[in-house]
Design a protein around this motif. Structure first.
Motif, PDB file in Angstrom:
ATOM      1  N   ALA A 287     -11.209  -9.369  -5.384  1.00 25.27           N
ATOM      2  CA  ALA A 287     -10.192  -8.706  -6.322  1.00 25.27           C
ATOM      3  C   ALA A 287      -9.261  -7.220  -6.642  1.00 25.27           C
ATOM      4  CB  ALA A 287     -10.879  -8.898  -8.248  1.00 25.27           C
ATOM      5  N   LEU A 288     -10.784  -6.358  -6.169  1.00 26.05           N
ATOM      6  CA  LEU A 288     -10.032  -4.832  -6.035  1.00 26.05           C
ATOM      7  C   LEU A 288      -9.231  -4.985  -4.953  1.00 26.05           C
ATOM      8  CD1 LEU A 288     -13.302  -2.691  -6.921  1.00 26.05           C
ATOM      9  CD2 LEU A 288     -11.267  -3.022  -8.350  1.00 26.05           C
ATOM     10  N   TYR A 289      -9.655  -5.540  -3.990  1.00 26.85           N
ATOM     11  CA  TYR A 289      -8.841  -5.680  -2.737  1.00 26.85           C
ATOM     12  C   TYR A 289      -7.275  -6.057  -2.688  1.00 26.85           C
ATOM     13  CZ  TYR A 289      -6.946  -6.773   2.011  1.00 26.85           C
ATOM     14  OH  TYR A 289      -6.767  -6.440   3.052  1.00 26.85           O
ATOM     15  N   SER A 290      -6.975  -7.604  -3.759  1.00 24.35           N
ATOM     16  CA  SER A 290      -6.107  -7.434  -4.312  1.00 24.35           C
ATOM     17  C   SER A 290      -5.068  -7.040  -4.640  1.00 24.35           C
ATOM     18  CB  SER A 290      -6.305  -9.443  -5.283  1.00 24.35           C
ATOM     19  OG  SER A 290      -5.116  -9.483  -4.812  1.00 24.35           O
ATOM     20  N   MET A 291      -6.102  -6.528  -5.307  1.00 27.96           N
ATOM     21  CA  MET A 291      -4.982  -5.019  -6.569  1.00 27.96           C
ATOM     22  C   MET A 291      -4.498  -3.840  -5.719  1.00 27.96           C
ATOM     23  SD  MET A 291      -6.380  -5.377 -10.501  1.00 27.96           S
ATOM     24  CE  MET A 291      -8.549  -5.583 -10.105  1.00 27.96           C
ATOM     25  N   GLU A 292      -5.359  -3.356  -5.113  1.00 23.79           N
ATOM     26  CA  GLU A 292      -4.977  -2.402  -3.900  1.00 23.79           C
ATOM     27  C   GLU A 292      -3.800  -2.486  -2.896  1.00 23.79           C
ATOM     28  OE1 GLU A 292      -7.840   1.518  -1.551  1.00 23.79           O
ATOM     29  OE2 GLU A 292      -8.798  -0.392  -2.177  1.00 23.79           O
ATOM     30  N   CYS A 293      -4.134  -3.983  -2.670  1.00 26.93           N
ATOM     31  CA  CYS A 293      -2.946  -4.238  -1.284  1.00 26.93           C
ATOM     32  C   CYS A 293      -1.794  -4.171  -2.532  1.00 26.93           C
ATOM     33  CB  CYS A 293      -2.944  -5.060  -1.079  1.00 26.93           C
ATOM     34  SG  CYS A 293      -4.550  -5.391   0.397  1.00 26.93           S
ATOM     35  N   ALA A 294      -1.350  -3.839  -4.336  1.00 24.36           N
ATOM     36  CA  ALA A 294      -0.926  -4.562  -4.677  1.00 24.36           C
ATOM     37  C   ALA A 294      -0.479  -2.889  -5.195  1.00 24.36           C
ATOM     38  CB  ALA A 294      -0.519  -4.849  -5.429  1.00 24.36           C
ATOM     39  N   PHE A 295      -0.786  -2.001  -4.390  1.00 23.07           N
ATOM     40  CA  PHE A 295      -0.093  -0.104  -5.713  1.00 23.07           C
ATOM     41  C   PHE A 295       0.859  -0.013  -4.694  1.00 23.07           C
ATOM     42  CE2 PHE A 295      -5.554   1.709  -5.808  1.00 23.07           C
ATOM     43  CZ  PHE A 295      -5.213   0.534  -6.873  1.00 23.07           C
ATOM     44  N   HIS A 296       1.687   0.766  -6.127  1.00 22.74           N
ATOM     45  CA  HIS A 296       2.303   1.528  -5.734  1.00 22.74           C
ATOM     46  C   HIS A 296       2.387   2.549  -4.769  1.00 22.74           C
ATOM     47  CE1 HIS A 296       6.325   3.941  -6.544  1.00 22.74           C
ATOM     48  NE2 HIS A 296       7.091   2.820  -6.794  1.00 22.74           N
ATOM     49  N   PRO A 297       2.992   2.992  -3.731  1.00 27.56           N
ATOM     50  CA  PRO A 297       3.183   4.203  -2.828  1.00 27.56           C
ATOM     51  C   PRO A 297       3.385   5.516  -3.891  1.00 27.56           C
ATOM     52  CG  PRO A 297       4.728   2.322  -2.195  1.00 27.56           C
ATOM     53  CD  PRO A 297       4.870   2.277  -2.907  1.00 27.56           C
ATOM     54  N   LEU A 298       2.993   5.822  -4.490  1.00 27.89           N
ATOM     55  CA  LEU A 298       2.838   7.793  -4.978  1.00 27.89           C
ATOM     56  C   LEU A 298       1.720   7.142  -6.147  1.00 27.89           C
ATOM     57  CD1 LEU A 298       7.059   7.654  -6.221  1.00 27.89           C
ATOM     58  CD2 LEU A 298       5.955   8.400  -4.501  1.00 27.89           C
ATOM     59  N   PHE A 299       1.184   6.131  -6.215  1.00 22.20           N
ATOM     60  CA  PHE A 299      -0.124   5.788  -7.259  1.00 22.20           C
ATOM     61  C   PHE A 299      -1.607   6.571  -5.963  1.00 22.20           C
ATOM     62  CE2 PHE A 299      -4.124   3.965  -8.236  1.00 22.20           C
ATOM     63  CZ  PHE A 299      -3.961   3.911 -10.187  1.00 22.20           C
ATOM     64  N   SER A 300      -1.651   7.192  -6.852  1.00 21.40           N
ATOM     65  CA  SER A 300      -3.189   8.070  -5.880  1.00 21.40           C
ATOM     66  C   SER A 300      -5.005   8.306  -7.017  1.00 21.40           C
ATOM     67  CB  SER A 300      -2.641   9.528  -6.596  1.00 21.40           C
ATOM     68  OG  SER A 300      -3.597  10.303  -5.415  1.00 21.40           O
ATOM     69  N   LEU A 301      -5.386   7.398  -6.493  1.00 21.33           N
ATOM     70  CA  LEU A 301      -6.560   7.142  -6.719  1.00 21.33           C
ATOM     71  C   LEU A 301      -7.108   8.785  -6.748  1.00 21.33           C
ATOM     72  CD1 LEU A 301      -8.047   4.196  -4.695  1.00 21.33           C
ATOM     73  CD2 LEU A 301      -6.871   3.831  -7.102  1.00 21.33           C
ATOM     74  N   THR A 302      -7.069   9.644  -6.141  1.00 22.70           N
ATOM     75  CA  THR A 302      -7.237  10.437  -6.663  1.00 22.70           C
ATOM     76  C   THR A 302      -7.030  11.805  -6.755  1.00 22.70           C
ATOM     77  OG1 THR A 302      -6.868  11.338  -4.261  1.00 22.70           O
ATOM     78  CG2 THR A 302      -8.536  10.054  -4.269  1.00 22.70           C
ATOM     79  N   SER A 303      -5.753  11.980  -7.314  1.00 26.54           N
ATOM     80  CA  SER A 303      -5.094  13.324  -7.741  1.00 26.54           C
ATOM     81  C   SER A 303      -5.103  13.224  -9.242  1.00 26.54           C
ATOM     82  CB  SER A 303      -3.536  13.055  -8.143  1.00 26.54           C
ATOM     83  OG  SER A 303      -3.232  11.713  -8.709  1.00 26.54           O
ATOM     84  N   GLY A 304      -6.259  12.421 -10.124  1.00 24.31           N
ATOM     85  CA  GLY A 304      -6.078  12.372 -11.172  1.00 24.31           C
ATOM     86  C   GLY A 304      -4.869  12.473 -12.508  1.00 24.31           C
ATOM     87  N   THR A 305      -3.831  12.030 -12.201  1.00 25.16           N
ATOM     88  CA  THR A 305      -2.253  12.694 -12.482  1.00 25.16           C
ATOM     89  C   THR A 305      -1.638  11.200 -13.272  1.00 25.16           C
ATOM     90  OG1 THR A 305      -1.500  13.180 -10.518  1.00 25.16           O
ATOM     91  CG2 THR A 305      -2.266  14.473 -11.890  1.00 25.16           C
ATOM     92  N   CYS A 306      -2.421   9.987 -12.670  1.00 25.90           N
ATOM     93  CA  CYS A 306      -1.345   8.375 -12.868  1.00 25.90           C
ATOM     94  C   CYS A 306      -2.057   7.844 -13.869  1.00 25.90           C
ATOM     95  CB  CYS A 306      -2.002   7.688 -11.200  1.00 25.90           C
ATOM     96  SG  CYS A 306      -1.198   8.019  -9.500  1.00 25.90           S
ATOM     97  N   ARG A 307      -1.245   7.251 -14.571  1.00 22.43           N
ATOM     98  CA  ARG A 307      -1.620   7.074 -16.161  1.00 22.43           C
ATOM     99  C   ARG A 307      -1.964   5.175 -15.911  1.00 22.43           C
ATOM    100  NH1 ARG A 307      -4.403  11.019 -15.539  1.00 22.43           N
ATOM    101  NH2 ARG A 307      -4.503  12.559 -17.270  1.00 22.43           N
ATOM    102  N   MET A 308      -2.411   4.714 -16.680  1.00 21.17           N
ATOM    103  CA  MET A 308      -2.451   2.725 -16.893  1.00 21.17           C
ATOM    104  C   MET A 308      -2.653   2.651 -17.711  1.00 21.17           C
ATOM    105  SD  MET A 308      -3.726   1.353 -13.138  1.00 21.17           S
ATOM    106  CE  MET A 308      -3.187  -0.437 -13.670  1.00 21.17           C
TER     107      MET A 308
END
Length: 651
Positions: A287-308
């Protein structure tokens, strides 16, 4: 230093330099150095045409491609700029330029010390060096300044991989020995950070899941997952399969949509309840792999500035998948990796904290022995989040200070300061939450002193008189972190501070009464996100303390306690129930067998069983036979089996 002097220092001759990446670099040279080396060059070492412009020496003729760009950088207003230095040249000559190394002086252009030209050149170099240092070009010893410290929710990519932590425990050969041949044969579309694709997974095809950037304001970017029409149809079929209470229906759905996220999450829970932990973890990773393949190019896991926004149902699957993966990592013995996942979940919506990760992050930090991070989080967030009002932070932070004071790699002053801060904070925690002490000692199998157990402040009344919401938080903390207090040194330190608190209570310290009034006001009712966290934690003591209005609700594993202000992007079509048709017989059959569906429903909704029209009827007949086989009629006049004589005396 000129190239000739550098070769002389190395003992090399011209033309014997090894070819490498440095051979393709150009060097800035003065006319004096060029004239100095010019007569010594042989006839066979003629420089290419154009290589002598503006004192540029080219070792490879392919460097002439960028010669025009170099000339534009070197000539400013018709004059040559002395500040056009690369970062590598500046960093290599910083110390020699500041101390006036004689090797840096040119052979034919000796300038008197203290001349304005030399001072201006040094000032320019100093400005360049300061600019490089500000950008992090040099590593300074000691702790970094506060301005350059990373965000408290900054996530490191390498710590998202559990293999990184397992390598420290068992070595790289033991961890990656069997994975390397498989990785060579992997044919997946992209490299991911959250999971490693497996060869046993179905071939990945885009399931219709994507991510959209909603807005970017004040340095924050807000994203949301989106479902295509095809994915929406799969989502409707999934909801029907969940209502059927039959896991096989979800399995059938995954055969046609192998990367449908909610189906993977729900089936993972079913496997976990059946003690198939390996399959449950594998489904979460898919499930995580399916969602990570759909990430937006500007979405960052590490920056701490992306909100959902958790209010959007499409985003909740990502939250829950991360949470379940974090639980598996902790049980697997990777608390450092689990801590990184916890930070990632908290960074998606730190203000609302829909899964209430603040009730868990302290536990993971202590298990990972990352005491400095827990202390830093408490110091930075205490002012605006009041972390000390949560029992887990009130007791975990002083424990972190105490464990930090037990380390031997700190100075004597730092050890003493940490020990004093630990004692101060644990005394405040015991004063604010006196109902934690006795259950904590009971969980640790420690028998308290009679002077403590019989005292009115720590006695049974302290646990009974606290509000239900506070009791729930205490049960959650003790059920999760009580084993961290079992060390003998920790218990001795706790005993010392308990006696200090008792002395303050007997002396009539006004802080005791103030804390009592604060408990009555603050813990009237727990918010919905805490109830959601308790349900996900599955800690028996905390679940038992949930209020009745929560326990009577139907809780789905793929969406526990959805927010009351949910933002729907599309609406599920209305399902025609048997009641609406007035089909009383079908309603009766459904009450006997929850997964019974009529023929029309199977054809319309595509539930498993639609291929065989008589499957529902056959199941119903089997259920009726089992029910009739279990019926027993007792003959009141027949003698009892346990009393063969048939006497009615109970003596």
């Amino acid at each position: 230093m000129s190239r000739r002097a550098l070769r002389r220092l190395r003992g090399e001759q011209r033309g014997q330099e090894p070819l490498g990446p440095d051979a393709l670099q150009f060097a800035l040279r003065d006319d004096d150095d060029a004239e100095e080396e010019g007569p010594k060059q042989g006839s066979g070492s003629q420089r290419p045409r154009g290589a002598g412009k503006e004192g540029v020496c080219v070792n490879n003729r392919f460097e002439l491609i960028n010669i025009e760009d170099l000339e534009d950088d070197l000539v400013v207003n018709g004059e040559r700029s002395d500040c056009a230095l690369t970062d590598t040249v500046v960093s290599g000559n910083k110390r020699r330029a500041q101390h006036g190394n004689p090797e840096t002086r040119r052979d034919g252009d000796m300038t008197k010390a203290g001349s304005p030209e030399q001072e201006n050149g040094l000032e320019d170099i100093d400005r360049i060096l300061e600019r490089i240092e500000d950008s992090g070009g040099f590593n300074r010893p000691g702790p970094p300044p506060l301005s350059s410290r990373k965000h408290v929710l900054y996530v490191e990519h390498r710590h998202l991989n559990p293999d990184t932590e397992l390598k420290r425990y068992f070595g790289a050969r033991a961890v990656l020995g069997e994975q390397r041949p498989r990785q060579r044969q992997r044919v997946y579309p992209k490299c991911t950070w959250l999971t490693t694709p497996k060869s046993t997974w179905p071939r990945y095809t885009k399931p219709g899941l994507s991510m959209r950037l909603l807005e970017s304001t004040k340095g924050l970017s807000f994203f949301a997952f989106e479902h295509s029409e095809e994915y929406q149809q799969a989502q409707h079929k999934f909801l029907v399969a969940v209502e059927s209470m039959e896991p096989n229906n979800i399995v059938v759905l995954l055969q046609t949509s192998p990367y449908h996220v909610d189906s993977l999450l729900q089936l993972s829970d079913a496997c976990r309840f059946q003690e198939d932990q390996e399959m449950a973890r594998d489904l979460i990773e898919r499930a995580l792999y399916s969602m990570e393949c759909a990430f937006h190019p500007l979405f960052s896991l590490t920056s701490g500035t992306c909100r959902m926004d958790y209010r959007r149902p499409e985003n909740r699957s990502f939250y829950l998948a991360l949470y379940k993966q974090m639980n598996f990592l902790e049980k697997r013995g990777c608390p450092r990796t689990a801590l990184e996942y916890c930070k990632l979940i908290l960074s998606l919506e730190p203000d609302e904290d829909p899964l209430c990760m603040l009730l868990l992050i302290d536990h993971l930090a202590l298990r990972a022995r990352n005491y400095e991070y827990l202390i830093r989080l408490f110091q930075e967030w205490e002012a605006h989040r009041n972390l000390s009002q949560l029992p887990n932070f009130a007791f975990s932070v002083p424990l972190a200070y105490f464990l930090l004071s037990q380390q031997t790699d700190l100075s004597e002053h730092e050890l003493t300061s940490a020990r004093e801060q630990a004692s101060l904070l644990i005394q405040q925690a015991l004063t604010m939450f006196p109902g934690v002490l006795m259950p904590l000692l009971e969980c640790c199998s420690v028998r308290p002193d009679a002077a403590v157990s019989n005292h009115r402040f720590f006695g049974p009344d302290a646990e009974i008189s606290q509000p239900p919401a506070l009791s729930q938080l205490v049960s959650l903390y003790l059920g999760r972190s009580h084993f961290l207090w079992k060390e003998p040194t920790t218990m001795s330190w706790l005993e010392e501070n308990v006696r200090v608190v008792l002395q303050a209570v007997d002396a009539g310290d006004p802080a005791v009464e103030a804390c009592e009034n604060r408990r009555k006001v603050l813990y009237q009712r727990a918010p919905r996100n805490i109830h959601r966290h308790v349900i996900l934690s599955e800690i028996k003591e905390a679940v038992a303390a949930l209020p009745p209005d929560v326990t009577t609700q139907s809780v789905m594993g793929f969406d526990p306690l959805p927010p009351l202000d949910t933002i729907y992007s599309y609406i599920r079509p209305e399902r025609l129930s048997p009641v609406s048709h007035g089909n009383t017989i079908a309603l009766f059959f459904r009450s006997l067998l929850p997964n019974y569906t009529t023929e029309g429903e199977r054809l319309e909704e595509g539930v498993a069983g639609g291929r065989n029209h008589n499957q529902g009827l056959n199941r119903l007949m089997l259920a009726v036979r089992d029910m009739m086989a279990n019926f027993h009629f007792n003959d009141l006049e027949a003698p009892r089996e346990d009393n063969p004589e048939g006497e009615g005396d109970w003596d």
